[in-house]
Design an enzyme around this catalytic site. Structure first.
Site, PDB file in Angstrom:
ATOM      1  N   HIS A  39      17.545  20.963 -24.138  1.00  0.00           N
ATOM      2  CA  HIS A  39      18.635  22.154 -24.300  1.00  0.00           C
ATOM      3  C   HIS A  39      19.018  21.965 -22.368  1.00  0.00           C
ATOM      4  O   HIS A  39      20.229  21.603 -22.271  1.00  0.00           O
ATOM      5  CB  HIS A  39      18.412  23.261 -24.728  1.00  0.00           C
ATOM      6  CG  HIS A  39      19.291  24.213 -24.378  1.00  0.00           C
ATOM      7  ND1 HIS A  39      20.246  24.934 -25.584  1.00  0.00           N
ATOM      8  CD2 HIS A  39      20.236  25.051 -23.575  1.00  0.00           C
ATOM      9  CE1 HIS A  39      21.495  25.234 -25.168  1.00  0.00           C
ATOM     10  NE2 HIS A  39      21.315  25.632 -24.175  1.00  0.00           N
ATOM     11  N   GLU A  40      17.859  22.739 -21.885  1.00  0.00           N
ATOM     12  CA  GLU A  40      18.183  22.180 -20.388  1.00  0.00           C
ATOM     13  C   GLU A  40      18.889  21.773 -19.441  1.00  0.00           C
ATOM     14  O   GLU A  40      19.134  21.734 -18.725  1.00  0.00           O
ATOM     15  CB  GLU A  40      16.795  23.605 -19.572  1.00  0.00           C
ATOM     16  CG  GLU A  40      17.358  25.178 -19.920  1.00  0.00           C
ATOM     17  CD  GLU A  40      17.869  25.754 -20.578  1.00  0.00           C
ATOM     18  OE1 GLU A  40      19.180  26.073 -20.232  1.00  0.00           O
ATOM     19  OE2 GLU A  40      18.432  26.858 -21.460  1.00  0.00           O
ATOM     20  N   HIS A  94      22.165  20.591 -19.695  1.00  0.00           N
ATOM     21  CA  HIS A  94      23.285  21.428 -19.139  1.00  0.00           C
ATOM     22  C   HIS A  94      22.386  20.604 -17.304  1.00  0.00           C
ATOM     23  O   HIS A  94      23.764  19.902 -16.310  1.00  0.00           O
ATOM     24  CB  HIS A  94      22.252  23.143 -18.107  1.00  0.00           C
ATOM     25  CG  HIS A  94      23.033  23.315 -19.386  1.00  0.00           C
ATOM     26  ND1 HIS A  94      24.040  23.407 -20.095  1.00  0.00           N
ATOM     27  CD2 HIS A  94      21.927  24.556 -19.971  1.00  0.00           C
ATOM     28  CE1 HIS A  94      24.288  24.439 -21.269  1.00  0.00           C
ATOM     29  NE2 HIS A  94      23.320  25.079 -21.144  1.00  0.00           N
ATOM     30  N   HIS A 148      24.677  17.306 -16.916  1.00  0.00           N
ATOM     31  CA  HIS A 148      25.602  17.294 -16.792  1.00  0.00           C
ATOM     32  C   HIS A 148      26.141  17.916 -15.747  1.00  0.00           C
ATOM     33  O   HIS A 148      27.481  17.171 -14.846  1.00  0.00           O
ATOM     34  CB  HIS A 148      25.922  19.088 -17.944  1.00  0.00           C
ATOM     35  CG  HIS A 148      28.051  19.044 -17.722  1.00  0.00           C
ATOM     36  ND1 HIS A 148      27.991  20.542 -18.506  1.00  0.00           N
ATOM     37  CD2 HIS A 148      28.344  18.266 -17.045  1.00  0.00           C
ATOM     38  CE1 HIS A 148      29.320  20.412 -18.428  1.00  0.00           C
ATOM     39  NE2 HIS A 148      29.746  18.988 -17.756  1.00  0.00           N
TER      40      HIS A 148
HETATM   41 ZN   LIG Z   1      22.492  26.880 -22.631  1.00  0.00          ZN
END
Ligand SMILES: [Zn+2]
Length: 627
Positions: free
Chosen positions: A410-411, A414, A417
């Site tokens: 998940h992290e 980020h 991105h």
């Molecule tokens: Zn998040």
């Protein structure tokens, strides 16, 4: 146009439902450097930071001489925009250097003071630059448009300037803006009081579990007990002890939350919005109807959730199903995953996003970017945050559970991105909105799930994985929408001039619980205080709904990049990578549309409900195979 970068809010992408830890934790000295942040790339030491801070002050001071000059022409306007940009670039380093260290040990008063020192400087700067927006807006749009078209350097700032003109109706004249800016620090009081009460001043009780083991119910141990202890009685004890600390201060929490909602409504009225929600969504140009649609559609479709809880109750063999039973795996599966192993899984799982993406991820995992393990005083949870010009930094509290593996994926979503946006956009548009942020993270979780399901032949692991996917939807889509509904209702109370009391908050919560969980779970009285422990509601109101809209968007993109012909899949992937690279160069609803998602359609949300239903059916089938 905001004259301080939005990153101050954006950097806190904490998954608050995922912090966890267990057992003994190492001190920072005991942890291998490759698993810790390398902050020397930001500044080699405090001396360099001090110099950076001084430089920042000088730059900030130099802004005032430009007052009254913007109408001179595009060259002068560019000079001011560029100066503001230089300040913002520098802010990343000057602010993040102490802040990141503070997160590593929130007991450290020295770095806490340094972080606050920078924050005070921000407020001063905002007061000192309050003239810019109104002065710029005195230039007629026709003139401005002409300047933006003719002056190539200035055109870099087009999106931000256009947006400012769009929001013109909500910008006040100079005197009023200045007046409002005096309240900026004060406006941060409710969340900072919340943070002190729920972090610094909190003392976690000790609980004796059934095996006579004494456990201190920290955030980490609470989640750990709930997600690993198969004895319901222990989960009950953990729940009662942990929620008890929040319940004890319920009136204080209610009063803080009232402060948050009153502040929001005051700001909304000062800027001529019809509601706090409208004010919160206007910045990203998201229609209120998207929020309304989400809340309404999810509320009408809670039966798959209840069906799932009933399935859990049956398989877990519980007489009564309580909400503290929601995290325990449906089958006995407590395999642990070392961090090194997790890295390999995550790296392999992003293959559908292409070689370049994979390479970037590998670099992020190589050391120095991620602070992996829990240590005394370290902030709980996980996040990814940018230090522009350096690289993103990730905070983790990795505890070897399957959940932690997914948090890593998940992290990293980020992180990549951020990196793609930083590299492909000019500074003016590098900063993406929260509205698209969680697409990148949840998509990576989906890819990881796929990959692990493909690899796994262990029937119990497969069930655990399906459960992971289901939990993603219950946590990210259902639960967040319920919170979104809650904060909307409370804000409306304030707007209607009705009192916000502890009882009223608890009652709203109880009603939502009954809509969402129906008869499928026993709602313990203490659970009605769930609103006391959700930091986002205090820190960034009307934030959490984006977890749900992002989940729906990412589900759509996932579908596009994994189904259809090879050519279609490749095109969908490129459209997605383009979304990541586009940073904040357009309104998020437009960016998502380009990537193939339309959130104005109820179908986009209903598709998640359908996906959830399918997963529950698949789970039933896998369980049948076991028996
Ligand atoms: Zn998040």
């Amino acid at each position: 146009m905001k004259f301080l970068s939005r990153f101050i809010l954006l950097l806190i992408l904490i998954l608050f439902y995922k912090p966890s830890s267990a057992g003994d934790i190492l001190t920072r000295e005991q942890i291998d450097p490759q698993y810790k942040w390398n902050l020397t790339v930001i500044y080699p030491g405090w001396e360099a930071w001090e110099a950076g801070l001084e430089n920042l002050k000088v730059l900030m001071d130099s802004m005032s001489v430009h007052k009254g000059t913007l109408a001179q022409g595009p060259e002068q306007l560019y000079r001011v925009m560029k100066l503001n940009e230089d300040i913002n670039v520098l802010i990343y380093r000057v602010y993040q250097y102490p802040r990141l260290q503070w997160d590593l040990d929130t007991r450290n008063q020295d770095v806490s003071g340094k972080t606050k020192q920078v924050q005070i400087l921000f407020s001063k700067f905002q007061t000192a630059t309050a003239w810019i927006d109104p002065e710029m807006l005195q230039i007629p749009w026709e003139t401005m448009n002409k300047w933006l078209t003719e002056n190539k350097k200035l055109s870099l700032y087009r999106f931000g300037i256009e947006n400012l003109y769009r929001l013109q109706a909500h910008v006040l004249d100079e005197d009023k803006e200045k007046l409002l800016s005096y309240f900026l620090q004060l406006e941060q009081s409710p969340p900072s009081i919340y943070a002190e009460l729920s972090t610094s001043d909190i003392s976690f009780p000790e609980v004796v579990l059934s095996d006579t083991q004494k456990v201190q119910m920290t955030h980490g141990n609470y989640y750990y007990t709930l997600s690993t202890d198969r004895n319901q009685e222990n989960r009950r004890k953990a729940f009662e002890a942990y929620y008890g600390i929040f319940e004890k201060n319920k009136h204080t929490y209610a009063s803080i939350y009232n402060g948050v909602c009153q502040r929001d409504w005051a700001q909304a009225q000062a800027r001529k919005y019809n509601s706090s929600l409208e004010a919160a969504l206007e910045g990203d140009n998201v229609p209120v109807s998207v929020y309304e649609n989400l809340v309404t559609i999810v509320k009408q479709n809670t039966s798959p959730m209840q069906k799932y809880l009933e399935l859990r109750k049956r398989i877990l063999g519980l007489q009564e199903y309580h909400l503290y039973d929601g995290s325990i795996p449906i089958v006995d599966f407590d395999k642990t995953y070392s961090y090194e192993e997790a890295k390999k899984w995550v790296l392999a799982s992003v293959k559908p996003l292409g070689k370049e993406y994979q390479k970037r991820l590998e670099k992020a995992l190589a050391g120095g970017w991620i602070d992996v393990y829990e240590s005394p005083g370290k902030r709980s949870g996980a996040y990814s945050t940018d230090v522009y010009g350096v690289h993103p930094y990730m905070l983790m509290n990795y505890n070897k559970t399957l959940d932690a593996v997914f948090t890593l994926a998940h992290e990293l979503g980020h992180t990549i991105h951020t990196q793609l946006a930083d590299e492909n956009q000019p500074f003016a548009t590098h900063d993406y909105t929260i509205f698209v942020a969680e697409v990148a993270s949840t998509l990576n979780e989906q890819l990881l799930l796929d990959y692990m399901l493909e690899q796994s032949t262990n029937p119990k692991e497969r069930i655990a994985l399906i459960q992971q996917a289901i939990s993603n939807i219950t946590n990210t889509f259902y639960f967040q929408t319920m919170l979104a509904d809650y904060e909307w209702q409370v804000h409306r109370l304030v707007e209607e001039g009705k009192p916000v009391t502890t009882d009223r908050l608890t009652e709203i919560n109880a009603r939502l619980d009954s809509t969402y969980y129906g008869q499928a779970a026993v709602i313990d009285q203490l659970y009605n205080y769930v609103w006391t422990r959700i930091p986002h509601m205090y820190r960034t109101p009307f934030y959490v709904y984006q977890y749900a809209t992002c989940y729906a968007s990412s589900a759509q993109i996932y579908k596009n990049i994994t189904s259809g012909s090879m050519k279609e899949q490749r095109e969908a992937r490129d459209r997605y990578l383009q979304l990541l690279k586009s940073g904040g160069d357009d309104y998020p609803m437009n960016q998502l549309k380009q990537a193939g998602v339309d959130l104005t359609q109820p179908e986009t949300f209903l598709a998640v409900v359908q996906q959830f239903n399918d997963l529950v059916s698949l789970m039933e089938k896998e369980i049948d195979k076991l028996q």
